[in-house]
Write a protein that holds these residues in place. Structure first.
Motif, short mmCIF file in Angstrom:
data_model
loop_
_atom_site.label_atom_id
_atom_site.label_comp_id
_atom_site.label_asym_id
_atom_site.label_seq_id
_atom_site.Cartn_x
_atom_site.Cartn_y
_atom_site.Cartn_z
N VAL A 178 20.51 -15.33 12.00
CA VAL A 178 20.33 -16.30 13.08
C VAL A 178 18.93 -16.89 13.04
O VAL A 178 18.75 -18.09 13.26
N TRP A 179 17.91 -16.08 12.72
CA TRP A 179 16.54 -16.59 12.65
C TRP A 179 16.44 -17.70 11.60
O TRP A 179 15.91 -18.78 11.87
N TYR A 180 16.95 -17.42 10.42
CA TYR A 180 16.83 -18.42 9.35
C TYR A 180 17.67 -19.66 9.63
O TYR A 180 17.25 -20.78 9.33
N PHE A 181 18.85 -19.46 10.23
CA PHE A 181 19.66 -20.64 10.56
C PHE A 181 18.95 -21.49 11.62
O PHE A 181 18.90 -22.72 11.51
N ALA A 182 18.42 -20.84 12.65
CA ALA A 182 17.72 -21.58 13.71
C ALA A 182 16.54 -22.34 13.14
O ALA A 182 16.31 -23.52 13.49
N TYR A 183 15.77 -21.69 12.27
CA TYR A 183 14.60 -22.36 11.69
C TYR A 183 15.04 -23.53 10.81
O TYR A 183 14.41 -24.60 10.81
N TRP A 184 16.13 -23.34 10.06
CA TRP A 184 16.65 -24.40 9.20
C TRP A 184 17.09 -25.62 10.04
O TRP A 184 16.77 -26.76 9.70
N VAL A 185 17.78 -25.37 11.14
CA VAL A 185 18.22 -26.46 12.02
C VAL A 185 17.01 -27.19 12.59
O VAL A 185 16.97 -28.42 12.65
N CYS A 186 16.02 -26.42 13.04
CA CYS A 186 14.80 -27.04 13.59
C CYS A 186 14.14 -27.95 12.58
O CYS A 186 13.70 -29.07 12.90
N LYS A 187 14.06 -27.51 11.33
CA LYS A 187 13.41 -28.34 10.30
C LYS A 187 14.25 -29.58 9.98
O LYS A 187 13.71 -30.65 9.73
N LEU A 189 16.08 -31.17 12.08
CA LEU A 189 15.90 -32.10 13.20
C LEU A 189 14.44 -32.53 13.37
O LEU A 189 14.11 -33.20 14.34
N LYS A 190 13.59 -32.08 12.44
CA LYS A 190 12.16 -32.43 12.46
C LYS A 190 11.46 -31.94 13.73
O LYS A 190 10.60 -32.63 14.29
N VAL A 191 11.84 -30.76 14.18
CA VAL A 191 11.13 -30.08 15.27
C VAL A 191 9.83 -29.51 14.70
O VAL A 191 9.82 -28.98 13.59
N ASP A 192 8.73 -29.61 15.43
CA ASP A 192 7.45 -29.15 14.88
C ASP A 192 7.47 -27.64 14.67
O ASP A 192 8.24 -26.90 15.26
N ASP A 193 6.58 -27.17 13.78
CA ASP A 193 6.62 -25.79 13.31
C ASP A 193 6.46 -24.77 14.43
O ASP A 193 7.12 -23.73 14.44
N GLU A 194 5.56 -25.04 15.38
CA GLU A 194 5.31 -24.08 16.45
C GLU A 194 6.56 -23.81 17.28
O GLU A 194 6.97 -22.66 17.46
N ILE A 195 7.17 -24.87 17.77
CA ILE A 195 8.35 -24.69 18.62
C ILE A 195 9.54 -24.19 17.81
O ILE A 195 10.40 -23.45 18.32
N PRO A 394 14.26 -30.32 20.15
CA PRO A 394 14.25 -28.87 20.30
C PRO A 394 15.45 -28.35 21.08
O PRO A 394 15.99 -27.28 20.76
N LEU A 395 15.90 -29.10 22.10
CA LEU A 395 17.07 -28.68 22.87
C LEU A 395 18.31 -28.67 21.98
O LEU A 395 19.08 -27.70 22.00
N TYR A 396 18.50 -29.72 21.19
CA TYR A 396 19.66 -29.77 20.29
C TYR A 396 19.59 -28.61 19.29
O TYR A 396 20.61 -27.97 18.99
N ALA A 397 18.41 -28.36 18.76
CA ALA A 397 18.25 -27.27 17.80
C ALA A 397 18.56 -25.92 18.45
O ALA A 397 19.23 -25.06 17.85
#
Length: 418
Positions: A178-187, A189-195, A394-397
């Motif tokens: 789940v961690w890697y999937f969440a981080y992959w989705v965030c990237k 969607l171009k969510v910044d690294d911190e969030i 970030p909400l979508y991610a």
């Protein structure tokens, strides 16, 4: 003024010192009584929460926490004047928020105290033009990190044994995938690294505590942390209500349902509440699985700290693009060491009787430090900072990651607990 500025430690070392002062006092028998903040009706509010005895306990708590904070101000080399004017205001607002959170209606919705602290601080900061001295007095980072060091006292490695092999296997698989999937989705969607890091940890590990620990490890923006925690707490409510209903409709076995709830719902309180709705077996398994995920928090915080320190700091020149071990140590958030040291102390060095004797007092103080931090975050934040066009991605991610979490955890729960 000269004597204050001569003593100056890095804030991360300050919080380790302060955290272990609190722990040492508790172990030596200086246990702070826990004020009663829960109430069901107006009579109980007046006779119990607002009674003379309970108000005195709240004052004692104020004096104790205020003194610890003052030591932190001294060791950090900061100004005393603003702190002594601002801290009483933050404390009073925090206690009001915790009393609101203590109502039976709030508990029925499983709303945690930090969300009331944040909302109350936001309401005041957006309704009034706060003086600059009050904003300067806010010690958000100090409060959060003291709470994180104390959080280590409740992360007991023996809980891994309680979870058993199946619970531990599920936790490792769920947290990693789940961690890697969440981080992959965030990237994507171009969510910044911190969030992105905060969202990934919150969804995969243990919600609020994981988000706070990750923000501390990467020195994240407190406004971004507020937004992530708001998403965690808001989504936990419908999950807590509807997941047991779905499990009942499809006749999932209680053990499977418990593993599903414990692995996918992000707050411990919501896990317990939803497990209770299903049955005793589901409650037991859900709690054990959540415990095993909580134990992984220290390991995750340490790994995130190393990764962030090594890869995400901007380099001043080419020679610094791959920092040396010395540079990594200088940048590494030292409060993580305090967190792990506290966990090791309570896991292996203290007797179970000593740990049980100080548990409630330290748990109360940990929650209070977090609540003080989120009152401070609210006071320094405008609604526009939390909810704007940039907050949609970030909400979508978060929602995509949470959906993935629900289905993956259910599949693993069936494989291991059916």
């Amino acid at each position: 003024m000269t004597s204050v500025t001569k003593v100056k430690l890095h804030e991360d070392w300050v919080v380790v010192v302060l955290g272990f002062i609190i722990i040492a006092l508790a172990i030596s028998g200086v246990l702070l009584p826990v004020p009663a903040l829960g109430w069901k009706n107006a009579d109980e509010l007046g006779n119990k929460v607002l009674s003379a005895h309970n108000l005195w306990l709240i004052v004692l708590q104020f004096l104790f926490v205020g003194a610890i904070g003052a030591i932190g101000v001294f060791l950090s080399g900061k100004r005393f004047g603003d702190y002594f004017r601002g801290f009483p205001i933050v404390y009073i607002l925090t206690i009001l928020a915790l009393i609101l959170a203590g109502s039976s209606q709030a508990k029925a919705l499983n709303l945690e105290g930090v969300i009331f602290s944040l909302v109350l601080g936001l309401a005041i900061s957006n309704a009034f033009d706060l003086p600059q001295w009050l904003r300067d007095s806010l010690s958000t980072e100090l409060f959060v990190k003291i709470g994180l060091v104390l959080l280590g006292t409740s992360v007991i490695f023996a809980d891994i044994l309680k979870a058993g092999s199946l619970g531990l296997i599920q936790s490792l698989v769920v947290v990693t995938s789940v961690w890697y999937f969440a981080y992959w989705v965030c990237k994507k969607l171009k969510v910044d690294d911190e969030i992105a890091m905060m969202i990934s940890s919150a969804v995969s590990i243990c919600g609020v505590s994981a988000a706070i620990a990750t923000a501390g490890a990467i020195k994240g923006d407190s406004k971004k942390l507020s937004y992530v925690i708001s998403m965690v707490l808001i989504t936990a409510i419908p999950m807590m209500i509807f997941m047991p209903v779905i499990a009942g409709y499809f006749n999932f076995p209680q053990e499977v349902t418990g593993a599903w709830l414990g692995g996918s719902i992000d707050t411990t309180g919501a896990v317990v509440a939803s497990g209770t709705l299903v049955g005793e077996a589901a409650l037991k398994i859900s709690t054990i699985v959540k415990f095993s995920q909580n134990v992984l928090l220290g390991i995750a915080a340490f790994a995130i700290s190393i990764y962030w320190t090594y890869t995400k700091h901007p380099a001043a020149n080419d020679a610094e693009k791959k920092p040396t071990l010395k540079v990594i140590w200088e940048r590494f958030p030292k409060f993580v060491i305090g967190f792990i040291a506290a966990s090791l102390l309570f896991s292996f060095l203290l007797s179970p009787a000593t740990g049980a004797a100080v548990k409630d007092s330290l748990k109360n103080l940990q929650g209070l430090w977090f609540a003080l931090a989120f009152t401070s975050i609210g006071l320094e934040t405008k609604f526009a900072d939390l909810f704007n066009k940039e907050s949609r991605k970030p909400l979508y991610a978060f929602l995509a990651a949470q959906t993935f979490n629900i289905f993956v955890t259910l599949a693993i729960a069936f494989l291991l607990f059916r």
